[in-house]
Design an enzyme around this catalytic site. Structure first.
Site, short mmCIF file in Angstrom:
data_model
loop_
_atom_site.label_atom_id
_atom_site.label_comp_id
_atom_site.label_asym_id
_atom_site.label_seq_id
_atom_site.Cartn_x
_atom_site.Cartn_y
_atom_site.Cartn_z
CG MET A 23 -2.09 -0.96 1.11
SD MET A 23 -3.25 -0.78 2.48
CE MET A 23 -3.91 0.85 2.15
CG ASP A 139 -1.72 -4.16 11.03
OD1 ASP A 139 -1.84 -5.38 11.27
OD2 ASP A 139 -1.08 -3.73 10.05
#
Length: 305
Positions: A23, A139
């Site tokens: 990403m 995360d």
């Protein structure tokens, strides 16, 4: 053509690529206005994305900066700015000469309980500050734990390029002292964090985060909370001392199933950390210890070690 040497937002000169994931790409850059080194995270844009998917990526990047900027703590990366670069939003952050816990574990296999306790203390301090600011990380994993290595560049930040990958792919350059750094532990990459009171950025049924560290309640479709971050901390500590994530299987689906229903594999190398890690990895979020208890226990474990 390489972007090295290019000027971003008429201010930040890209010096060296230090991380790359699915990403985003992270650069060490020179802030030519203030004469300091920074890290810049550039978002990757696929030409095949639909407009709504593109808008989601943009919003995720902005929200990453907004979430991290709400947390003022030495164990959380400092966000300086958000700028546009050729119509793509970029986050300008503190640059930390560092390696990651993931890189250390890849190289060493596992670490001793006392070192895991030291790293865990930095992580829980960061999570307590984040939760107090109404921010969930979502995360927490070894690839998002920076271990400062000092060096000549001064404080700064190396960020994982991809907050959502199953395996961390960002490269983190070690500069300076020792295999486990000079003492500073920094939790980074709030790219999928959600501030309290804001809508999520996931489609129905979509899990956000690296599956090895996703709490059972999230695997079952429940709403994440601070206890979910603490479960991920427990999974990270388990991997640190045992050398592998607690429930990893051959596929992501099998791993998710194991997280939801399997018993915790016995800890063989955790020493004084074993009771805490077992408590953090309880399937019931209400049965996990509080962040305050975790921090106190980690300090006691370090003293005992």
């Amino acid at each position: 053509m390489s972007d090295e040497g290019r000027l971003v937002a008429e201010r930040y000169r890209l010096v060296e690529r230090i991380g790359r994931g699915g990403m985003g790409t992270v650069w060490r850059a020179a802030d030519e206005l203030l004469g300091r080194q920074v890290a810049i995270k550039q978002l990757h844009i696929s030409p095949h994305l639909a407009d709504d998917e593109l808008a989601t990526l943009y919003e995720r990047t902005r929200r990453e900066a907004q979430s991290a900027a709400r947390i003022a703590h030495p164990n959380v990366v400092v966000v300086h700015d958000v700028v546009d670069d050729r119509s793509v939003p970029c986050i300008v952050m503190e640059y930390v000469p560092s390696t990651t816990l993931a890189d250390v574990l890849k190289r060493k296999g596992r670490i001793e309980p006392e070192e895991a306790a030291r790293i865990g203390r930095g992580m829980i301090a960061a999570l307590r500050a984040a939760h107090a600011a109404g921010v969930l990380h979502r995360d927490v994993k070894p690839g998002n734990v920076l271990l400062g290595t000092g060096g000549s560049h001064g404080p700064g930040h190396h960020a994982d390029g991809d907050p959502g990958d199953h395996a961390t792919s960002g490269a983190h350059r070690a500069v300076g002292r020792g295999p486990l750094g000079d003492g500073r532990v920094v939790l980074t990459d709030f790219g999928i964090a959600v501030a309290s009171g804001t809508s999520t950025l996931t489609k129905t049924g979509e899990l956000v985060g690296s599956i090895d560290y996703v709490a059972p309640e999230r695997v079952k479709g429940g709403k994440p909370g601070p206890a979910s971050d603490l479960w991920a901390l427990g999974a990270t500590l388990y991997q640190a001392v045992e050398g592998r994530p607690p429930f990893r299987k051959d596929t992501a689906f099998e791993t998710a199933y194991a997280i939801a229903v399997d018993e915790l594999p016995p800890l063989r190398h955790a020493g004084v950390l074993a009771p805490l890690v077992e408590a953090l990895l309880d399937k019931d979020p209400d049965a996990r210890p509080s962040a305050e208890t975790v921090e106190w226990t980690l300090r006691a474990a370090a003293a005992e070690a």
